[in-house]
Every structure is written in C-alpha cells, then in structure tokens.
Design an enzyme around this catalytic site. Structure first.
Site, short mmCIF file in Angstrom:
data_model
loop_
_atom_site.label_atom_id
_atom_site.label_comp_id
_atom_site.label_asym_id
_atom_site.label_seq_id
_atom_site.Cartn_x
_atom_site.Cartn_y
_atom_site.Cartn_z
N GLY A 84 0.92 -1.36 0.05
CA GLY A 84 0.02 -0.02 -0.11
C GLY A 84 0.66 1.35 0.11
N GLY A 86 2.75 3.58 1.41
CA GLY A 86 3.41 3.82 2.92
C GLY A 86 3.66 5.25 3.13
N ARG A 87 3.82 6.05 2.13
CA ARG A 87 4.20 7.40 2.35
C ARG A 87 3.62 8.55 1.11
NH1 ARG A 87 9.54 5.40 1.45
NH2 ARG A 87 9.75 5.13 -1.20
N LYS A 107 3.94 12.68 -2.75
CA LYS A 107 4.87 11.43 -2.00
C LYS A 107 5.82 11.83 -0.74
CE LYS A 107 7.97 7.70 -4.16
NZ LYS A 107 8.54 7.32 -5.47
N ASP A 119 8.43 5.46 8.03
CA ASP A 119 8.21 6.64 8.69
C ASP A 119 7.29 7.49 7.84
OD1 ASP A 119 9.97 7.80 6.58
OD2 ASP A 119 11.53 8.17 8.18
N GLY A 120 6.78 7.08 6.67
CA GLY A 120 6.10 7.83 5.86
C GLY A 120 6.61 9.12 5.04
N ARG A 177 -2.38 -0.49 -9.97
CA ARG A 177 -1.19 -1.22 -10.14
C ARG A 177 -1.65 -2.77 -9.99
NH1 ARG A 177 2.96 1.54 -7.01
NH2 ARG A 177 2.35 3.52 -6.35
N ASP A 246 3.91 -4.65 -7.57
CA ASP A 246 3.20 -3.68 -7.00
C ASP A 246 3.80 -2.15 -7.57
OD1 ASP A 246 5.50 -4.42 -5.02
OD2 ASP A 246 5.14 -2.46 -4.35
N ASP A 256 7.10 4.54 -10.21
CA ASP A 256 8.02 4.07 -8.93
C ASP A 256 9.51 4.06 -9.27
OD1 ASP A 256 5.93 4.35 -7.04
OD2 ASP A 256 5.61 2.21 -7.12
#
EC number: 2.7.7.-
Length: 478
Positions: A84, A86-87, A107, A119-120, A177, A246, A256
């Site tokens: 997912g 995450g940040r 992002k 930590d995002g 995705r 992903d 990505d």
C-alpha cells in the site's frame, strides 16, 4: 482558473483505501516546479507563489479528497502480502478539459495505515531522482508518470544518514497497479477484483465497456502496453531496478523510480539496485520479469476470465515486445527496411560493445554520423579492437547502401531516436549534492537539458561519466 477535481476512486472503490490528510514538514519550501506540465494542466501560476501550500501538504484545493491506497504484491519473486501507499497520498483526481483525469499523488506525505515499519517520509535525494527520471523518460517519448513539484524542508529523515525531508507531487492518468488486483485475489475476494477491472475498463478502456468480451480484450491490451513499455526501456538502456508487481502500472507507465539506472558501459547483465543480489531485475532480465508479472495479474483474473483467453493474451507478449523492439532498433541503426541480416548485425555490434564495455548511448549517437560510402567514423576511436570494428563497420555500411536513402535523411532519423543525453546516475548525483547544500542551480539546469535529449551538445552532459560516477550504488532507500 479554478481547478476541478472528481472523486471516482473514493466513490467507486470504497474498500481500497483509507481517507487521511498529509502531515506537513517543518519549514517546507518549494524548490522546483514543472512550468511546462503546470501549463498543460492549466494550473494557475499563483499556486506556486504562496509557499509550500498544496505542494507541501499544508493545504488542499477545493474538491480534493485525500486517501492512501491499499495493494499487495510480489517483491523479488516472493509474495509480500499487504503493502500500500506507505508514504504517498492521492490528493485528488483532476478533471481535465478533454474529460480525462490526472491523479495528484503527494509522495513523502507522512504516515499512513500502510507505512508498516516506515516513517511515511521521502528524502530530498529520492524526490530529485524521481523528478529527473520521470521527466527524462517523458522527453525520450517513453510512457511514464510525471513530476510536478519538489518541496524540501528542515525536517530530518533518517536513512543511512540524516537527510532533508522532502515531498514530490507526482501526476499520472492513473496509479492502478498489478498489486491492486493481487490484494483482493489473495484475500479470496474475487468480486472486488472484478470491480477493479470494471473500474479500469469504465474509465480507461471505455470503448470496451459494452463488449461481451471486454475482460479478454482489456487484458490483451494491458499485455500489449506492458510489452511496448519494456521494449522502449531496452532500446534506451533503462534499468528500472525494482520491478515488483506492486510497481507495475496497469496503463503501461513507468512507475516508482527507485534504484533505476541508464546504461553507461554496455553491460547486458547490469544490476542497478545494490539490494538485488541475485540479479533478478538486471537489465537483460526485464522482459522476462515483466511477463512473469503479467502472469501474476492473469492469475487474479482467472475466477471470471477463461484461462485459455488469459493464456492467449500472455502468449502474444513476446511477439509484441520483439516487434516494438525490432522496429526501434532498426531505426537506431538507420535501417529503412527490414532485411534478414539485420538481427545478426545488431547482435554482432552488441557483442563488440560488451567486450569493449562501450558506452551504450554514445555508441548509437556516434553511429548516427555514419556516411555509407566512407570508412571514416568517429566511433572507431571508441574501440580498442579496431580490426573487429572495421570488419563490422564495412558490413554495416554495405547494409545501409541497400536502402538507397541519402545520408542526410538517414542521419536525421537516427538522431531523432538515438539520444545524445540520458539521465546518467552521476548527473543526478551532482544535482542532488548541490541541492542538499542549498544550491538548486544544477537541478534546474539539468531539468532544462533533459527536455531536449536528441539535440547535439558539447558539454559534460554528453561526455563519458567520470570514474567516480561509473559505479554509483543506488538502493531502494528513499
């Protein structure tokens, strides 16, 4: 002008996300924005003049409804379970004048329910790399997400060392995705997989929506888009570095940017990710990995699409890839027709380049200067084994003469497909190091140069990389 945002993802796929807002950074400030792209999206220039604002997650525009998406995936060939955003946070879907939409994805926007042990946050280094790479790929003509802005801050983010926290505004027609489909398939929720497929067809393949064979036709096009994308990567010497499922775009976009790299020396087994100890994502393995990833996507569709239909689509992958690759490589060699000896000539050139560790981009650019009736070539000086080059070059010139095309016409074609400039890692690193010291001059200068990759240059952007820049190790940390 007022920007308009829609909430299709939020309204139509309620079990695929968590709604939440970005967490701003300390003393965030805008250091770069993409004027050309902003104009294309009709974004008012005033939005870039009022501090970090929406670019730093400090404000939302009317109509935005931020959310973090959930998806799963295979990482390095192993099922990794739930992943997912995450940040990253999808701030909204901009409705454009032609009726299409553009995701605004921030992002480095802070912790989400999918951050796992992270930590995002994102660091300035990785946001600069992604902005440069996505814009470089766009101007090379390769499908990709785009970069709209970079914000830096005084917030420290800890990776191998403390680095400046940053945010990147990424835009794309969709962030769908392969991993979105895997998430619900492995939860045994096939009806939600079908809902995702229906969503994709409704909004991105609308011409298929009323076709009784829509799922087969749609998946066949996903296969074709993926094959075309990988073929384009291979022709420019681009290695993605982390082709997990992903990180695979349903629309066939480059998605990505992490430990990517463009070939310097021609090295077929080039590994750009120093965490890829087995070489799964090496340059020459990318076509096979993409097919493997498509097979994982096909598996998720098998509860409602006939297996024979899925296999038929998968079987088309190699031919589509080879067709696109062959067409582009013939253009790079200056061949106007297709002849049976073309593949042999190309493979012999690659063998010679691999033995001599020739620079991939420079070799093809210099080849573009060839005069078919002259044995002289600046490329000759790039090779130690001159006799081997002379033998190949004589046969190559003989092949050019078969097409009966003038040197000027052929050279023009070759120079339009053989870039003088690609984003070498050392160029990105130089811009990053200056930016981390507060000097954004090189970041802006490099971005401007990457807008014209096929133009002749005589500066260090097109020279061989310095010794320190040849084997820069790049990791997934971002």
């Amino acid at each position: 002008m007022t920007l308009s945002f829609v909430t299709r993802w939020r309204d139509e796929l309620p079990e695929t996300y968590t709604a939440l807002s970005p967490t701003p950074l300390n003393n965030a400030r805008l250091i770069w924005h993409n004027t050309e792209l902003a104009n294309t999206l009709s974004i008012p220039s005033s939005l870039f003049k009022n501090g970090a604002g929406v670019w730093g997650g400090e404000a939302l525009l009317p109509g935005m409804s931020p959310l973090a998406q959930v998806y799963s995936g295979h990482q390095f060939g192993v099922w990794a379970g739930q992943l997912g955003d995450g940040r990253g946070i999808l701030l909204g879907e901009q409705l454009l004048a032609d009726g299409t939409t553009m995701d605004w994805h921030l992002k480095g926007a802070g912790l989400t329910p999918y951050s796992r042990m992270g930590d995002g946050r994102a660091v300035l280094r990785s946001t600069i790399r992604e902005s440069l790479a996505s814009e470089a790929m766009h101007y090379l003509g390769i499908p990709t997400t785009r970069a709209l802005s970079i914000v830096t801050s005084d917030s420290p983010v800890y990776r191998e060392t403390a680095e400046p926290g940053a945010m990147l505004m990424r835009v794309a027609p969709s962030h769908l995705r392969f991993g979105h489909f895997e998430h619900f398939y492995y939860r045994r929720e096939s009806e939600k997989v079908r809902q995702l497929a229906d969503f994709a067809i409704r909004h991105y393949w609308s011409h298929l929506e009323d076709d009784e064979d829509k799922y087969r036709l749609w998946f066949s096009d996903v296969v074709a888009r993926t094959a075309s994308l990988i073929a384009q990567w291979q022709t420019v010497g681009f290695a993605h570095g982390v082709m997990n499922t992903d990180n695979m775009s349903l629309l066939g976009l480059t998605l990505d940017y992490g430990p990517f790299g463009f070939l310097d020396d021609y090295e077929p087994g080039f590994i750009c990710n120093h965490s890829d100890h087995q070489g799964r994502y090496s340059f020459d393995n990318q076509p096979a990995v993409a097919l493997w990833n498509l097979q994982r996507l096909a598996q998720t569709l098998s509860p409602f699409v006939a297996v024979d239909a899925l296999n038929e689509a998968l079987d088309s992958y190699q031919q589509v890839l080879l067709t696109h690759y062959g067409e582009r490589m013939r253009q790079k060699l200056g061949f106007m027709t297709e002849q049976k000896e073309d593949n042999a000539l190309l493979n012999e050139l690659f063998s010679l380049m691999a033995r001599e560790r020739s620079d991939y981009t420079r070799t093809f650019r210099m080849l573009s200067l060839t005069e078919q009736h002259s044995a002289a070539s600046p490329l000759r000086d790039e090779f130690i084994d001159r006799a081997a080059f002379d033998d190949w070059f004589a046969r190559y010139r003989g092949r050019l003469q078969q097409d009966e095309v003038s040197d000027s016409e052929r050279q023009q074609l070759m120079q339009s497909v053989n870039p003088a400039l690609v984003l070498r890692n050392w160029l990105a690193q130089r811009a990053i190091e200056a930016a981390e010291k507060g000097d954004m001059t090189e970041l802006h200068r490099l971005h401007e140069a990457l807008r014209n990759p096929f133009s002749d240059r005589d500066d260090d952007y097109v020279s061989r990389p310095p010794d320190w820049g040849k084997r820069l190790e790049v990791s997934c940390s971002s």
